[in-house]
Design a protein around this motif. Structure first.
Motif, short mmCIF file in Angstrom:
data_model
loop_
_atom_site.label_atom_id
_atom_site.label_comp_id
_atom_site.label_asym_id
_atom_site.label_seq_id
_atom_site.Cartn_x
_atom_site.Cartn_y
_atom_site.Cartn_z
N ASP A 73 -17.75 -57.07 -30.71
CA ASP A 73 -16.87 -55.92 -30.51
C ASP A 73 -15.91 -55.88 -31.69
N PRO A 74 -16.04 -54.90 -32.59
CA PRO A 74 -15.18 -54.88 -33.76
C PRO A 74 -13.70 -54.80 -33.41
N ARG A 75 -13.37 -54.13 -32.30
CA ARG A 75 -11.96 -54.05 -31.90
C ARG A 75 -11.41 -55.42 -31.57
N ARG A 76 -12.20 -56.25 -30.87
CA ARG A 76 -11.75 -57.59 -30.52
C ARG A 76 -11.61 -58.46 -31.76
N ILE A 77 -12.54 -58.34 -32.69
CA ILE A 77 -12.49 -59.14 -33.91
C ILE A 77 -11.25 -58.80 -34.72
N ILE A 78 -10.95 -57.50 -34.85
CA ILE A 78 -9.77 -57.08 -35.61
C ILE A 78 -8.50 -57.50 -34.89
N ARG A 79 -8.47 -57.35 -33.58
CA ARG A 79 -7.29 -57.74 -32.80
C ARG A 79 -7.01 -59.23 -32.96
N GLU A 80 -8.04 -60.05 -32.89
CA GLU A 80 -7.85 -61.49 -33.05
C GLU A 80 -7.41 -61.84 -34.47
N ALA A 81 -7.93 -61.11 -35.47
CA ALA A 81 -7.54 -61.39 -36.85
C ALA A 81 -6.08 -61.01 -37.09
#
Length: 132
Positions: A73-81
């Motif tokens: 999920d790109p949103r989750r990856i960006i949020r975690e970053a």
């Protein structure tokens, strides 16, 4: 089902094929389709065997579900970053009093707010590229 085909759609395709192709040629086309599916199944079985032979025992150790691209999920990856802020080092004051030697660590937002220059009243805030 496969490619969004349901039993009703497959039945409709079969009836249309029977009407368009005709009863004389339909058995020959059905036999050709069965032969094509058999060759495709044999090709996939051979490809799986070749991959297993080339990878050796590592083939059975791989968790193939982890490699499924649908799980990312790109949103989750960006949020975690974005939430992975580096820790701010605590500054220890030089003092003879051991109780005063522990300094509270400021939250990241407070440190960022202090780092921004003051702006004149009535001017819009600067564009924050990290907020988008």
């Amino acid at each position: 089902m496969f490619f969004g085909l349901t039993i009703e759609k497959l039945l409709l395709i079969g009836v249309l094929a029977a009407l368009i192709i005709g009863p004389e040629r339909l058995p020959r086309y059905a036999e050709g389709l069965a032969h094509l599916l058999g060759r495709l199944r044999e090709f996939l079985r051979g490809a799986k065997t070749r991959v297993r032979d080339e990878m050796g025992s590592d083939f059975d150790d791989v968790d193939w579900r982890k490699l499924d691209p649908r799980q990312y999920d790109p949103r989750r990856i960006i949020r975690e970053a974005l939430l992975d802020d580096p820790p701010i080092p605590a500054v220890k004051p030089v003092s003879a009093n051991p109780a005063a030697a522990v300094a509270p660590v400021a939250p990241v937002a407070a440190v960022r707010a202090q780092a921004q220059p003051a702006r004149e009243p009535g001017t819009p805030p600067p564009f924050d590229s990290e907020a988008t």
